[in-house]
Design an enzyme around this catalytic site. Structure first.
Site, PDB file in Angstrom:
ATOM      1  N   SER A  47       0.836  -1.207   0.000  1.00 30.60           N
ATOM      2  CA  SER A  47       0.000   0.000   0.000  1.00 30.60           C
ATOM      3  C   SER A  47       0.870   1.257   0.000  1.00 30.60           C
ATOM      4  CB  SER A  47      -0.934   0.014   1.223  1.00 30.60           C
ATOM      5  OG  SER A  47      -0.208  -0.139   2.423  1.00 30.60           O
ATOM      6  N   ASP A  85       6.031  -6.902   2.414  1.00 30.89           N
ATOM      7  CA  ASP A  85       5.113  -7.443   1.411  1.00 30.89           C
ATOM      8  C   ASP A  85       5.877  -7.862   0.165  1.00 30.89           C
ATOM      9  OD1 ASP A  85       2.428  -7.803   1.837  1.00 30.89           O
ATOM     10  OD2 ASP A  85       1.874  -5.724   1.391  1.00 30.89           O
ATOM     11  N   LYS A 114       5.413 -11.329   3.394  1.00 32.62           N
ATOM     12  CA  LYS A 114       3.974 -11.623   3.308  1.00 32.62           C
ATOM     13  C   LYS A 114       3.578 -11.785   1.845  1.00 32.62           C
ATOM     14  CE  LYS A 114       0.610  -8.376   4.188  1.00 32.62           C
ATOM     15  NZ  LYS A 114      -0.057  -8.269   2.875  1.00 32.62           N
ATOM     16  N   GLU A 116       0.178 -12.595  -0.818  1.00 33.14           N
ATOM     17  CA  GLU A 116      -1.277 -12.640  -0.945  1.00 33.14           C
ATOM     18  C   GLU A 116      -1.704 -13.880  -1.732  1.00 33.14           C
ATOM     19  OE1 GLU A 116      -2.927  -9.033  -2.569  1.00 33.14           O
ATOM     20  OE2 GLU A 116      -1.893  -7.781  -1.105  1.00 33.14           O
ATOM     21  N   GLU A 183      -8.123 -10.058   5.422  1.00 29.18           N
ATOM     22  CA  GLU A 183      -8.570  -8.693   5.111  1.00 29.18           C
ATOM     23  C   GLU A 183     -10.021  -8.675   4.629  1.00 29.18           C
ATOM     24  OE1 GLU A 183      -5.885  -6.400   2.664  1.00 29.18           O
ATOM     25  OE2 GLU A 183      -7.315  -4.769   2.428  1.00 29.18           O
TER      26      GLU A 183
END
Ligand code: KIV
Length: 293
Positions: A47, A85, A114, A116, A183
């Site tokens: 982000s 990330d 991390k 996704e 999330e």
């Protein structure tokens, strides 16, 4: 856990059933402040590319961007666990590339990475864990897949979606992930996943029955342009910065800044010598002009 000791992934595992606190932030100063405030983990989220660089989605974050911001956070030497990330397309192509790119973030100062995704990425998670790099999973709303998901939508709204998310979480746990971010997911689904996993779940917009919470610092302090309803705003820095800079503009225009406390002067004798030197210089220039005429 002692306040001064570095937080490890083992501490995260031991906090199962407790309340892990994480913040996503991207720079030296705020990482230092978050660490002083007592967070357990700091995420250098992709982000960053939206909040600091103004891009419309996280697709624009590159490995270089995340590595640079990971270095900045690591320079704060936080006690908190540092998680970086893995950005869009840095782990999808092959296990080999996933391991190579994860290692770059570890060399930049991360303690873990991390990723996704669910079942579709477990081979990459397994390979990274086998290489000795701790992996945090991320399921539910996965912004890197927003195009396929059809928007930033609540996940786990139906029983089938809930079951699929549980299967994703189980697969990540099996592959060796040490924790999972959930999330923007229906709270009942996040709660059930939390109950059925041995590893901790860390939620954002997925309700209170998780083993921890994560918020993006820019949302918490009121700096984000988009304000997700699930993020609590603790302070409105946008308003405060706007007020401060407008005041500065007026201060300069009205000659109220700088005041005597904001600058230093020469000693009196030095100033007098300076004036004399200027005088002789001006005179020499005038004489030069006359002799040319
Ligand atoms: O990029 C990010 O900030 C994140 C959090 C929303 C968990 O992944």
């Amino acid at each position: 856990m002692g306040r001064d000791r570095k937080v490890t992934v083992t501490d995260f595992l031991n906090m199962k059933g407790g309340q892990i606190v994480m913040v996503a932030t991207y720079d030296y100063i705020t990482a230092k402040l978050c660490d002083q405030a007592g967070v357990d983990g700091i995420l250098i989220g992709d982000s960053v590319i939206m909040n600091l660089y103004g891009f419309p989605t996280t697709h624009y974050a590159t490995l270089r961007d995340i590595a640079r911001h990971t270095q900045a956070v690591a320079n704060a030497k936080p006690r908190a666990l540092v998680v970086a990330d893995m950005p869009f397309m840095s782990y999808e192509a092959s296990r080999r590339e996933a391991v190579k790119n994860a290692s770059k973030l570890i060399r930049a100062g991360a303690d873990a990475v991390k990723l996704e995704g669910g079942e579709e990425i477990v081979d990459k998670v397994e390979a990274i864990v086998k290489a000795g790099i701790p992996v945090m999973g991320h399921i539910g709303l996965t912004p890197q897949r927003v195009l396929r998901l059809g928007g930033y939508r609540l996940m786990g709204k139906t029983a089938e979606m809930g079951l699929k998310l549980l299967e994703d979480a189980k697969a990540l746990e099996e592959a060796g992930a040490f924790s999972i971010v959930i999330e923007f997911t229906a709270a009942e689904v996040a709660a059930e996943i939390t109950r059925r996993l041995r590893i901790p779940t860390i939620c954002i917009g997925a309700g209170p029955e998780c083993d921890g919470q994560i918020l993006v610092l820019h949302d918490m302090v009121g700096l984000s342009e988009i304000e997700p309803f699930f993020a609590k705003k603790y302070i409105n820095l946008r308003e405060q910065i706007l007020r401060a800079v407008s005041e500065y503009v007026q201060d300069v225009k009205q000659r109220r800044f700088p005041g005597p406390e904001h600058y230093r002067k020469m000693r009196r004798e030095e100033y007098e010598r300076f004036l004399k030197m200027l005088e002789s210089r001006d005179e020499a220039q005038r004489e030069g002009m006359h002799s040319r005429c």
